[in-house]
Structure formats: C-alpha cells, structure tokens
Enzyme design. Sequence first.
Site, PDB file in Angstrom:
ATOM      1  N   VAL A 123       6.752 -28.231 -35.834  1.00 30.22           N
ATOM      2  CA  VAL A 123       8.130 -28.040 -35.374  1.00 30.22           C
ATOM      3  C   VAL A 123       8.065 -27.537 -33.941  1.00 30.22           C
ATOM      4  O   VAL A 123       7.236 -26.676 -33.620  1.00 30.22           O
ATOM      5  CB  VAL A 123       8.889 -27.044 -36.270  1.00 30.22           C
ATOM      6  CG1 VAL A 123      10.259 -26.723 -35.692  1.00 30.22           C
ATOM      7  CG2 VAL A 123       9.039 -27.613 -37.675  1.00 30.22           C
ATOM      8  N   GLU A 124       8.942 -28.044 -33.083  1.00 31.37           N
ATOM      9  CA  GLU A 124       8.821 -27.751 -31.655  1.00 31.37           C
ATOM     10  C   GLU A 124       8.951 -26.272 -31.308  1.00 31.37           C
ATOM     11  O   GLU A 124       8.519 -25.840 -30.243  1.00 31.37           O
ATOM     12  CB  GLU A 124       9.821 -28.569 -30.832  1.00 31.37           C
ATOM     13  CG  GLU A 124      11.243 -28.554 -31.311  1.00 31.37           C
ATOM     14  CD  GLU A 124      11.586 -29.773 -32.160  1.00 31.37           C
ATOM     15  OE1 GLU A 124      12.665 -30.345 -31.948  1.00 31.37           O
ATOM     16  OE2 GLU A 124      10.778 -30.153 -33.040  1.00 31.37           O
ATOM     17  N   GLY A 125       9.538 -25.478 -32.206  1.00 35.00           N
ATOM     18  CA  GLY A 125       9.616 -24.040 -31.951  1.00 35.00           C
ATOM     19  C   GLY A 125       8.260 -23.360 -31.925  1.00 35.00           C
ATOM     20  O   GLY A 125       8.128 -22.255 -31.408  1.00 35.00           O
TER      21      GLY A 125
END
Length: 519
Positions: free
Chosen positions: A324-326
């Site tokens: 996930v890009e977070g």
Amino acid sequence: MAKYITAKEAALLVNDFDTVGIAAQGLAGWPDEIGEAMADRYKEEGHPANLKIKQACHTGDWKQRGTTRFGIKGMVRSWTGAHIGGSTKMCQLALEEEIATYALPQGVIINLWREIAAHRPGLITKVGIGTYIDPRIEGGKMNEAARKSEDIVRILNIDNEDYLFFPTFPVNVCILRGTTADENGNVSMEREMFLNEGYSLAAATRNTGGIVIVQVEYKVKNGAIKPKDVIIPGALVDYVVVATKEEASWQTEGRYYSPAFSGEHRVPTGSMPVLALDEKKIVARRCARELKSGMIVNLGVGMPANVASIAAEEDCIDKITLTVEGGSFGGVAAAKPDFGAVYNSEAIIPHNQMFDFYDGGGLDLAVLGLAQVDEDGNLNVSKFGPKFMGPGGFINISQASKKVVFCGSFMVGAKTKVEDGKLIIVEEGTEKKFMKKVDQITFSGKTAAANNKTVLYVTERCVFQLTKDGMELIEVAPGIDVEKDILANMEFKPLVSKDLKTMDEEIFKETWGSLKSIV
C-alpha cells in the site's frame, strides 16, 4: 525546546499569504483541532487569508473534517496536492475558480519536502512525463485560476533526456500530527496507521525559516519515548498542541483507533469474502492471471482490489506481497472508509520511502482502475469534464511498475450476466469508456509504448494490449460478438490481433481452481 500552546493560540501563528504544509492521508496525520481553530479564526477575523496549501494525499473524510474546513471563500488562494476529493468544500471552490488548483503525483509532493529541507533547487524526475503534469500539456494545472497563475513544473534536459523539474519553495508553517510528545517536543506516532512524511516536512519548514506545529494526544516526561520511536525530533518542533477532543485525532476516515492498523496487534482477519460470479469477478480473475510467485504488487481502489479476494479464494495470496502506498508491505488492505490502513502488515516504512521504491521500479505488477481510455492507450482517472479529483499515487505507480494492468467494466451502466460459461449482455451501457480522446492524460500510452512497457486493459468483454502502433484487441470473452458488442461501442477502431484469442473460458465458470498452477 517546544512550547505547549492551545489550538486557538496555534491558529494565531498562521499569517495571511502563508504557505502551509500538511502531511496526512484521509484523517490519518491530520491535526483537526488546529485546522478547526484556523477556520474559526478566519470566520471571526478574516485571517489567515489567501493561504497556499501544499499537501500530498487527499485530506478529509468527504464531510466536514480535514482541509475541507478551509473551504471558505478567501481563506485559500491556491492548493497543490495529489487528490482534492476528500475536501468537498475546497473542491467546490476550486470548481468555482476561487482557488488556483494544481494536482501533482503523490510521490512527487512528499519527496519534494526533502529537496526543500536540503536546500536543493528542486525535484528532478521522469514521473509525469507525457501526462497532464508535463508542462508541454497542462503543467498540472486543473482550472483556469491555476492557468492564470504561476508555473510549478518545467522541462529539464540532462544528457539529451527530458525530465520534469519541480522547483522548491519556502514553507512558512506546517501543521502536523503525532501520538505522543515529551516535554521537549519529541514526537512519536505509535497510534498512527502509517509513518507519514512529517519529519521531512518539519525539516523543510524549519530550514526555510518557518514554524512547525504538531498536534498530539498525549504529553509525557522527557525520556519516556525511546529515541528510535521519535519520528519528529523536538529540535525541529516549535509548538505542540495537546488535543482536547477525541474526534481531532482519528486514525482513518472511518474510525478513531484500531491497534491492528498501527501494527501494535495482529488480528484474525478470517477468510476473505468469496465474490459472486459476475463481471467484477471475471475481470478480477483475468487480472489475477498476471500474478507470478514472488511478485511485489500494488492494487488500486475498487475493482482492482478484488484481485486479492481471487488470490485468497484460489489459495495463492501467500505467493505474492501486496503493498500500500502509505508504506505497508504484506497484510490485508482495509476497505473504505479505512482506505490506506492495513491489517497485519509485515513492515511499515515511511510514506515517502515507499514512493522511492515505487518510482525506482520496485513493483512487479500494478492493477489499477480504468475510467477512460483512448486510441493511443492514454488513460484518465483524474478529471472528467469540469469535475476533478487528482491522480493520488496513480501516476507514480502506473508509470514505474514493470507491468501495469488497467481494469474495469467495458461501458458505464451496462448490465451483464454469466450463463453456461458465457458472458451475456442484458442491457447495453449508457456511456463509452473507450474514447477518441480522454479528458485528461493521467497515464501516457505513447510514453509507455516508447519504453516497451507491458500494459493490458482488462474488461469483462475483452482484453487489449498496448503496442507502439496503438491499442490492440487480443482476447474476447466467450459469447461476445466482436463487431456488435465491442467495436460498435468504441469511439475508435483498435488493431485486432491476427491471433485473436478467447478469454480463458474457465474464469467464466462458478469454480475456477487453476490460478495456483498459473502463479
């Protein structure tokens, strides 16, 4: 040493025309008590006015919290970020041309803070070449107010190669959030769902003469926070606000706090729900055929996320690593309204460092949504007519992933059913997705083709592949007529493969069972 103040006192420190930096995603990292105090002050005094807001992710809950609090005419004069949708009032003012609006790739903005902190002239990258970010196309400008305002990106040629150059700028004030601060202002983020870019933004603000304000939930004695748990050193923090309201520190858009999202607990997630056999499942199954053991993968919101359900149903989820890009590696991504959070992450790294990994080609496969496609293979997910949201991390992820699969329904509003291993059109759609020209270029087909990138466009009716000569139809669903059901519902005529295949008929059956051997 940081000074402890109230949110109302913090609001008095923000001046008219200030550039305000924010590091948040949804409500994660958003200091709502400070934001509310700033908005209240503006309503009462007319200050601070004409702010320049700089943020990466969308920041808000699509209701009243987040930067939508600043959606008051005159309070903000320009906004730069990756997604404005969650800030509904700000979005409306942008549509009304009250705010000069720039939408840039998420990874560009969060890593621009480091360039500012180090007093480098700007960020140099190929991310955005050939898209609307490219100054030869739109320069990231989303409305007329921005087109009449400053340019924030330009072309830089190095060794006969074109790059995009995003100049740095001073940050007058940043408003950040953590979990705990000690008496000297050292800040930890143990209850946050991700490690945001707060340190880089604090360093950028401090090194350009601005002030750093951090909202936390708890104040503790010096030494109570382990040094390695300090995310923002107190030496960079000017002021700390201890929140007085629980709703000022929500972990996601949907909940105040879950220790599973912050990596403090591991929870039984149970088996992922088995999808019903419909067009969404057909698309997800076809996308899942692109999975290979050991791949590092990113799945977009909506239909792409169903690929994880298919992999779980087919007992292959442990063969790949979802990201996930977070900043999360592994685990199971949470659904809306907890978007961005992950159950049982194997690792959580800082947000900006994840985009270093993405931009450098670390992803083996990205499966992303499909809204509009044109004859050059360009794709649009950021702007539709006068309405815009921004790209989020889409441009970084789609441009740098080794392989990208865009997926979605073939038409808007069509009704289909699967019967006897065939796809049947029950009611034709109302709007075409395969267009002569997209409203905005969020993904550049020409750039991808020139770089020999593998790109597929998967729908329930057919599959296209990007070639240097344009879009090529390579697979057709069983039961679908190429002329009547596909070509007649497109605004351009694609190439048709001489070796046109039928989509794997097994994925149109109630039980599949073949993915494990494919992976």
